[in-house]
Scaffold this motif. Structure first.
Motif, PDB file in Angstrom:
ATOM      1  N   UNK A  70      28.191  43.389  42.073  1.00 27.56           N
ATOM      2  CA  UNK A  70      27.446  42.719  43.144  1.00 27.56           C
ATOM      3  C   UNK A  70      27.126  41.264  42.835  1.00 27.56           C
ATOM      4  N   UNK A  71      27.669  40.749  41.729  1.00 31.81           N
ATOM      5  CA  UNK A  71      27.430  39.352  41.343  1.00 31.81           C
ATOM      6  C   UNK A  71      28.626  38.870  40.508  1.00 31.81           C
ATOM      7  N   UNK A  72      29.793  38.636  41.144  1.00 29.22           N
ATOM      8  CA  UNK A  72      31.032  38.412  40.402  1.00 29.22           C
ATOM      9  C   UNK A  72      31.092  37.133  39.569  1.00 29.22           C
ATOM     10  N   UNK A  73      30.112  36.259  39.698  1.00 29.46           N
ATOM     11  CA  UNK A  73      30.088  35.064  38.832  1.00 29.46           C
ATOM     12  C   UNK A  73      29.755  35.479  37.395  1.00 29.46           C
ATOM     13  N   UNK A  74      29.129  36.639  37.249  1.00 32.29           N
ATOM     14  CA  UNK A  74      28.815  37.174  35.929  1.00 32.29           C
ATOM     15  C   UNK A  74      30.011  38.009  35.498  1.00 32.29           C
ATOM     16  N   UNK A  75      30.697  37.539  34.451  1.00 29.05           N
ATOM     17  CA  UNK A  75      31.906  38.251  34.058  1.00 29.05           C
ATOM     18  C   UNK A  75      32.332  38.013  32.631  1.00 29.05           C
ATOM     19  N   UNK A  76      33.266  38.828  32.206  1.00 30.06           N
ATOM     20  CA  UNK A  76      33.905  38.745  30.897  1.00 30.06           C
ATOM     21  C   UNK A  76      35.382  38.477  31.135  1.00 30.06           C
ATOM     22  N   UNK A  77      35.855  37.332  30.626  1.00 29.77           N
ATOM     23  CA  UNK A  77      37.195  36.862  30.946  1.00 29.77           C
ATOM     24  C   UNK A  77      37.924  36.454  29.670  1.00 29.77           C
ATOM     25  N   UNK A  78      39.031  37.107  29.307  1.00 28.07           N
ATOM     26  CA  UNK A  78      39.799  36.679  28.136  1.00 28.07           C
ATOM     27  C   UNK A  78      40.327  35.256  28.317  1.00 28.07           C
ATOM     28  N   UNK A  79      40.267  34.474  27.255  1.00 30.99           N
ATOM     29  CA  UNK A  79      40.761  33.092  27.334  1.00 30.99           C
ATOM     30  C   UNK A  79      42.261  33.039  27.612  1.00 30.99           C
ATOM     31  N   UNK A  80      42.964  34.133  27.355  1.00 28.26           N
ATOM     32  CA  UNK A  80      44.396  34.189  27.657  1.00 28.26           C
ATOM     33  C   UNK A  80      44.665  34.033  29.157  1.00 28.26           C
ATOM     34  N   UNK A  81      43.634  34.150  29.990  1.00 24.47           N
ATOM     35  CA  UNK A  81      43.791  33.991  31.442  1.00 24.47           C
ATOM     36  C   UNK A  81      43.725  32.523  31.889  1.00 24.47           C
ATOM     37  N   UNK A  82      43.520  31.598  30.972  1.00 19.85           N
ATOM     38  CA  UNK A  82      43.299  30.189  31.332  1.00 19.85           C
ATOM     39  C   UNK A  82      44.423  29.627  32.201  1.00 19.85           C
ATOM     40  N   UNK A  83      45.661  29.738  31.759  1.00 23.50           N
ATOM     41  CA  UNK A  83      46.770  29.166  32.524  1.00 23.50           C
ATOM     42  C   UNK A  83      46.968  29.882  33.849  1.00 23.50           C
ATOM     43  N   UNK A  84      46.713  31.172  33.856  1.00 19.80           N
ATOM     44  CA  UNK A  84      46.861  31.947  35.095  1.00 19.80           C
ATOM     45  C   UNK A  84      45.838  31.504  36.139  1.00 19.80           C
ATOM     46  N   UNK A  85      44.594  31.259  35.716  1.00 19.82           N
ATOM     47  CA  UNK A  85      43.584  30.792  36.668  1.00 19.82           C
ATOM     48  C   UNK A  85      43.891  29.372  37.123  1.00 19.82           C
ATOM     49  N   UNK A  86      44.311  28.523  36.217  1.00 19.49           N
ATOM     50  CA  UNK A  86      44.674  27.150  36.589  1.00 19.49           C
ATOM     51  C   UNK A  86      45.785  27.175  37.645  1.00 19.49           C
ATOM     52  N   UNK A  87      46.793  27.977  37.434  1.00 19.95           N
ATOM     53  CA  UNK A  87      47.887  28.099  38.394  1.00 19.95           C
ATOM     54  C   UNK A  87      47.388  28.668  39.725  1.00 19.95           C
ATOM     55  N   UNK A  88      46.522  29.658  39.663  1.00 15.41           N
ATOM     56  CA  UNK A  88      45.924  30.264  40.860  1.00 15.41           C
ATOM     57  C   UNK A  88      45.227  29.197  41.713  1.00 15.41           C
ATOM     58  N   UNK A  89      44.459  28.341  41.064  1.00 16.96           N
ATOM     59  CA  UNK A  89      43.731  27.296  41.792  1.00 16.96           C
ATOM     60  C   UNK A  89      44.651  26.205  42.307  1.00 16.96           C
ATOM     61  N   UNK A  90      45.636  25.835  41.519  1.00 14.28           N
ATOM     62  CA  UNK A  90      46.538  24.748  41.927  1.00 14.28           C
ATOM     63  C   UNK A  90      47.524  25.171  43.003  1.00 14.28           C
ATOM     64  N   UNK A  91      47.979  26.411  42.951  1.00 20.42           N
ATOM     65  CA  UNK A  91      49.046  26.833  43.862  1.00 20.42           C
ATOM     66  C   UNK A  91      48.547  27.355  45.196  1.00 20.42           C
TER      67      UNK A  91
END
Length: 179
Positions: free
Chosen positions: A116-137
């Motif tokens: 109910x509050x998705x800003x609170x999360x645990x995210x592996x740093x290995x996702x960095x490039x995937x999130x960057x691509x998600x935002x850019x594309x």
């Protein structure tokens, strides 16, 4: 596991009317409540989207104005490049994060968020490039959509996390604390 705590604080606080990270609750700024909670689980802290005299600042990535995902992206990139394994994220306006937050989230696996509050999360740093691509594309800035794309588990908590968006929200929490 080396953990980076990221306080996401890049919003404009339009509904609040002033910088809500600096609003006072129980004698301390909201952002300081969040920092204290994250310190218990993290090796280091960063703040994304604003300054704090005692916390290292990161600029949102790939650009400002992307909401919490821009801050999370900056934290993941910084974490990856600095040798951290994962990022524990929280917004600057959630002063009642539960004790043992990392343990609670890690029960969902390596990638998890509070349902109910998705800003609170645990995210592996290995996702960095995937999130960057998600935002850019595709420009999708929904944290829930990103969580689905990252195959994050949604974790329910026994007590809800406060989300302070207006002065009335803050006043309600202050009244509860006074009881």
């Amino acid at each position: 596991m080396k953990m980076l705590g990221a306080i996401l604080a890049g919003g404009e606080s339009r509904r609040f009317g002033s910088a809500k990270a600096d609003a006072i609750l129980d004698g301390r700024k909201l952002v300081d409540h969040v920092a204290e909670a994250l310190r218990h689980d993290c090796d280091a802290l960063v703040i994304c989207g604003r300054t704090h005299p005692k916390i290292f600042r990161l600029e949102d990535r790939p650009t400002a104005g992307l909401g919490p995902l821009g801050g999370l992206c900056a934290a993941l990139i910084h974490g990856r490049d600095s040798g951290f394994d994962a990022v524990l994220s929280a917004p600057c306006d959630a002063p009642n994060l539960p004790a043992g937050l990392l343990l609670l989230l890690s029960q969902g696996g390596p990638t998890a968020y509070v349902a109910d509050h998705p800003v609170v999360g645990l995210w592996p740093c290995a996702l960095a490039d995937r999130l960057l691509s998600h935002l850019e594309q595709n420009g999708d800035r929904s944290l829930r959509n990103w969580a689905r794309a990252a195959e994050a588990a949604a974790i329910g908590l026994p007590q809800p996390i406060s989300n302070i968006n207006t002065p009335d929200d803050l006043a309600a929490i202050q009244r509860r604390c006074a009881l």
